[in-house]
Design a protein around this motif. Structure first.
Motif, PDB file in Angstrom:
ATOM      1  N   SER A 205       0.854  -1.187   0.000  1.00  0.00           N
ATOM      2  CA  SER A 205       0.000   0.000   0.000  1.00  0.00           C
ATOM      3  C   SER A 205       0.889   1.235   0.000  1.00  0.00           C
ATOM      4  CB  SER A 205      -0.912   0.015   1.227  1.00  0.00           C
ATOM      5  OG  SER A 205      -0.158   0.328   2.394  1.00  0.00           O
ATOM      6  N   SER A 206       0.250   2.384  -0.080  1.00  0.00           N
ATOM      7  CA  SER A 206       1.017   3.632  -0.048  1.00  0.00           C
ATOM      8  C   SER A 206       1.699   3.847   1.293  1.00  0.00           C
ATOM      9  CB  SER A 206       0.096   4.816  -0.374  1.00  0.00           C
ATOM     10  OG  SER A 206      -0.967   4.894   0.569  1.00  0.00           O
ATOM     11  N   ASP A 207       1.290   3.083   2.299  1.00  0.00           N
ATOM     12  CA  ASP A 207       1.907   3.172   3.627  1.00  0.00           C
ATOM     13  C   ASP A 207       3.065   2.190   3.793  1.00  0.00           C
ATOM     14  OD1 ASP A 207       0.129   5.149   4.541  1.00  0.00           O
ATOM     15  OD2 ASP A 207      -1.376   3.623   5.045  1.00  0.00           O
ATOM     16  N   SER A 208       3.335   1.374   2.789  1.00  0.00           N
ATOM     17  CA  SER A 208       4.429   0.405   2.884  1.00  0.00           C
ATOM     18  C   SER A 208       5.765   1.121   2.997  1.00  0.00           C
ATOM     19  CB  SER A 208       4.434  -0.514   1.664  1.00  0.00           C
ATOM     20  OG  SER A 208       3.262  -1.312   1.620  1.00  0.00           O
ATOM     21  N   THR A 209       6.739   0.405   3.542  1.00  0.00           N
ATOM     22  CA  THR A 209       8.077   0.956   3.721  1.00  0.00           C
ATOM     23  C   THR A 209       9.103  -0.032   3.173  1.00  0.00           C
ATOM     24  OG1 THR A 209       8.479  -0.062   5.885  1.00  0.00           O
ATOM     25  CG2 THR A 209       7.285   2.050   5.852  1.00  0.00           C
ATOM     26  N   ILE A 210      10.364   0.368   3.195  1.00  0.00           N
ATOM     27  CA  ILE A 210      11.437  -0.521   2.740  1.00  0.00           C
ATOM     28  C   ILE A 210      11.457  -1.804   3.565  1.00  0.00           C
ATOM     29  CG2 ILE A 210      13.937  -0.765   2.443  1.00  0.00           C
ATOM     30  CD1 ILE A 210      12.671   1.072   0.408  1.00  0.00           C
ATOM     31  N   ALA A 211      11.086  -1.724   4.833  1.00  0.00           N
ATOM     32  CA  ALA A 211      11.073  -2.914   5.686  1.00  0.00           C
ATOM     33  C   ALA A 211      10.092  -3.973   5.189  1.00  0.00           C
ATOM     34  CB  ALA A 211      10.717  -2.512   7.118  1.00  0.00           C
ATOM     35  N   ASP A 212       9.132  -3.569   4.344  1.00  0.00           N
ATOM     36  CA  ASP A 212       8.108  -4.496   3.867  1.00  0.00           C
ATOM     37  C   ASP A 212       8.504  -5.235   2.590  1.00  0.00           C
ATOM     38  OD1 ASP A 212       6.262  -3.770   5.916  1.00  0.00           O
ATOM     39  OD2 ASP A 212       5.806  -1.933   4.804  1.00  0.00           O
ATOM     40  N   ILE A 213       9.690  -4.981   2.046  1.00  0.00           N
ATOM     41  CA  ILE A 213      10.046  -5.575   0.751  1.00  0.00           C
ATOM     42  C   ILE A 213      10.992  -6.765   0.905  1.00  0.00           C
ATOM     43  CG2 ILE A 213       9.709  -3.328  -0.362  1.00  0.00           C
ATOM     44  CD1 ILE A 213      12.765  -3.187  -0.768  1.00  0.00           C
ATOM     45  N   ASP A 214      11.156  -7.278   2.113  1.00  0.00           N
ATOM     46  CA  ASP A 214      12.051  -8.413   2.349  1.00  0.00           C
ATOM     47  C   ASP A 214      11.655  -9.597   1.463  1.00  0.00           C
ATOM     48  OD1 ASP A 214      14.229  -9.659   3.661  1.00  0.00           O
ATOM     49  OD2 ASP A 214      12.845 -10.712   4.993  1.00  0.00           O
ATOM     50  N   GLY A 215      12.639 -10.112   0.688  1.00  0.00           N
ATOM     51  CA  GLY A 215      12.411 -11.251  -0.178  1.00  0.00           C
ATOM     52  C   GLY A 215      11.832 -10.920  -1.529  1.00  0.00           C
ATOM     53  N   ALA A 216      11.530  -9.666  -1.796  1.00  0.00           N
ATOM     54  CA  ALA A 216      10.895  -9.271  -3.055  1.00  0.00           C
ATOM     55  C   ALA A 216      11.892  -9.243  -4.212  1.00  0.00           C
ATOM     56  CB  ALA A 216      10.245  -7.892  -2.911  1.00  0.00           C
TER      57      ALA A 216
ATOM     58  N   ILE B 199      16.788  -8.438  -0.758  1.00  0.00           N
ATOM     59  CA  ILE B 199      15.998  -8.358  -1.983  1.00  0.00           C
ATOM     60  C   ILE B 199      16.709  -9.102  -3.099  1.00  0.00           C
ATOM     61  CG2 ILE B 199      14.898  -6.164  -1.377  1.00  0.00           C
ATOM     62  CD1 ILE B 199      16.895  -4.742  -3.222  1.00  0.00           C
ATOM     63  N   ASP B 200      15.927  -9.540  -4.087  1.00  0.00           N
ATOM     64  CA  ASP B 200      16.462 -10.158  -5.297  1.00  0.00           C
ATOM     65  C   ASP B 200      16.438  -9.079  -6.370  1.00  0.00           C
ATOM     66  OD1 ASP B 200      17.131 -11.639  -7.502  1.00  0.00           O
ATOM     67  OD2 ASP B 200      15.405 -13.002  -7.409  1.00  0.00           O
ATOM     68  N   LEU B 201      17.596  -8.485  -6.641  1.00  0.00           N
ATOM     69  CA  LEU B 201      17.665  -7.346  -7.552  1.00  0.00           C
ATOM     70  C   LEU B 201      17.869  -7.817  -8.987  1.00  0.00           C
ATOM     71  CD1 LEU B 201      17.606  -4.223  -7.282  1.00  0.00           C
ATOM     72  CD2 LEU B 201      20.106  -4.294  -7.342  1.00  0.00           C
ATOM     73  N   LYS B 202      16.955  -7.443  -9.869  1.00  0.00           N
ATOM     74  CA  LYS B 202      17.077  -7.733 -11.298  1.00  0.00           C
ATOM     75  C   LYS B 202      17.316  -6.420 -12.029  1.00  0.00           C
ATOM     76  CE  LYS B 202      14.333 -11.939 -11.920  1.00  0.00           C
ATOM     77  NZ  LYS B 202      13.204 -12.543 -12.690  1.00  0.00           N
TER      78      LYS B 202
ATOM     79  N   ILE C 184       3.886  -6.240 -14.818  1.00  0.00           N
ATOM     80  CA  ILE C 184       2.621  -6.713 -15.387  1.00  0.00           C
ATOM     81  C   ILE C 184       2.555  -8.239 -15.402  1.00  0.00           C
ATOM     82  CG2 ILE C 184       1.260  -6.830 -17.521  1.00  0.00           C
ATOM     83  CD1 ILE C 184       2.274  -3.963 -18.135  1.00  0.00           C
ATOM     84  N   ASP C 185       3.650  -8.886 -15.827  1.00  0.00           N
ATOM     85  CA  ASP C 185       3.591 -10.350 -15.961  1.00  0.00           C
ATOM     86  C   ASP C 185       3.957 -11.102 -14.683  1.00  0.00           C
ATOM     87  OD1 ASP C 185       6.434 -10.555 -15.780  1.00  0.00           O
ATOM     88  OD2 ASP C 185       6.683 -10.497 -17.952  1.00  0.00           O
ATOM     89  N   GLY C 186       4.357 -10.371 -13.639  1.00  0.00           N
ATOM     90  CA  GLY C 186       4.619 -11.000 -12.355  1.00  0.00           C
ATOM     91  C   GLY C 186       6.061 -11.409 -12.115  1.00  0.00           C
ATOM     92  N   SER C 187       6.936 -11.210 -13.101  1.00  0.00           N
ATOM     93  CA  SER C 187       8.337 -11.573 -12.892  1.00  0.00           C
ATOM     94  C   SER C 187       9.062 -10.560 -12.012  1.00  0.00           C
ATOM     95  CB  SER C 187       9.053 -11.718 -14.243  1.00  0.00           C
ATOM     96  OG  SER C 187       8.986 -10.520 -14.993  1.00  0.00           O
ATOM     97  N   CYS C 188       8.471  -9.393 -11.827  1.00  0.00           N
ATOM     98  CA  CYS C 188       8.984  -8.382 -10.901  1.00  0.00           C
ATOM     99  C   CYS C 188       7.912  -8.113  -9.844  1.00  0.00           C
ATOM    100  CB  CYS C 188       9.306  -7.074 -11.614  1.00  0.00           C
ATOM    101  SG  CYS C 188      10.582  -7.182 -12.897  1.00  0.00           S
TER     102      CYS C 188
END
Length: 360
Positions: A154-165, A190-193, A206-210
């Protein structure tokens, strides 16, 4: 003054809104600009050529977009036109060169373009070892993230919420560096592409790979407007950007004559905005200037443009043909939901950072 040809490609070569190059331009070109000789200036080269060669992204929504007919539109593109109007008296005397993040600084160094107006962040490294000089900031931005609401963001999310993304980003840019440092500071993995071009980043969303796309907030807003699927909601967060991204014109170091022209073209649009001089009333204001500063900028008594190697009416041509800062901003950025009110891009008198030195 000699310009050396710097052959090495630049590290840290992108800004956080580094959109990849589009497919050509108006006319997007492979033309190589003649390198300025000892004692010369890019200004002389542009005047002699009769055309400005301006480096842009070509795919940055609302900043420099390549249209179906090959023309380039947007905020950055209009500042290219403003420089052309100031130097050559014709806002259309500009050739656009679409450049990727990794190409852009080499294009300036080798003389492929006269100026880079391509959502590029002013940083210490670029201002020193990369060999660039920077003009006034035309857009104050900051890096944010965009993700699917259906994934719990959500717009209230933070960097702490992206673990494993899986976080997708343009390669070799400050965007990549910023998100890496922010994740480390927050203690998340994070898994950085990384991608050379920007379109695959948003295709992946859009396709879910990110799981997440990240760049400057302005770039995310534009992509959301243009590409968010009808059955999804993309959210931008955190509310406070994770970086400072001052964006503006970029040119080769140690050419003060050319720097003055670019800088004062930008300053003129800001002063005209401050004082209500528009493309619609420029003729009336030139005939009956409200004060000495506007009289000088519009080419009247005491003007300083001729001392810069320009015509006296250089900045009159800018506002008449392209507009003041607010006109340039509003027609390009308002349609994608970017407004000046309450932002750093508001006038200084209204709490923003847009401010120009006096024209005297």
């Amino acid at each position: 003054m000699a310009f050396s040809l710097l052959a090495a490609a630049c590290g840290d070569s992108g800004s956080s809104s580094d959109e990849g190059a589009g497919t050509g331009g108006e006319e997007a070109s492979s033309t190589t600009v003649a390198v300025v000789q000892d004692g010369g200036s890019v200004l002389d080269t542009v005047i002699n050529r009769g055309k400005l060669v301006c480096g842009v992204s070509g795919s940055a929504v609302a900043f420099s977009e390549t249209q179906a007919d090959g023309t380039i539109t947007g905020f950055d593109a209009d500042y290219c036109r403003a420089v052309a109007a100031a130097v050559l008296g014709d806002a259309e005397a500009v050739e656009f060169v679409a450049l990727s993040a990794s190409e852009r600084f080499t294009a300036v160094q080798t003389g492929k373009v006269d100026v880079l107006i391509r959502n590029t962040t002013w940083t210490q490294s670029r201002d020193s070892d990369v060999g660039m000089d920077f003009g006034p900031t035309t857009y104050y931005d900051g890096q944010q993230l965009m993700a699917r609401a259906s994934d719990g963001f959500s717009s209230d999310s933070t960097i702490a919420d992206i673990d494993g993304a899986v976080v997708c980003v343009n390669a070799g840019t400050t965007t990549e560096k910023n998100i890496t440092e922010a994740a480390a500071a927050a203690g998340v993995t994070i898994d950085l592409k990384t991608f050379e071009e920007s379109d695959p980043v948003y295709d992946g969303l859009i396709d879910g790979s990110c799981d997440i796309a990240t760049t400057d907030g302005s770039g995310l807003v534009g992509r959301k407007v243009k590409q968010q699927p009808a059955d999804e909601e993309w959210v931008i967060f955190p509310s406070t950007p994770i970086s400072k991204e001052p964006l503006g014109p970029t040119y080769l170091q140690n050419d003060s004559k050319w720097a003055d022209v670019i800088n004062w073209t930008v300053y003129a649009t800001i002063i005209f905005d401050e004082k209500g001089i528009t493309s619609a009333n420029a003729d009336d204001m030139k005939a009956n200037p409200p004060d000495g500063e506007i009289e000088r900028l519009l080419g009247g008594e005491g003007e300083l443009q001729t001392a810069m190697g320009l015509s006296a009416d250089a900045f009159y041509n800018v506002v008449k043909q392209v507009g003041n800062y607010d006109e340039i901003y509003s027609r390009n950025l308002n349609p994608v939901g970017l407004f000046r009110d309450g932002s750093q891009n508001a006038r200084a008198s209204e709490g923003g950072l847009m401010y120009a030195p006096p024209a005297r």
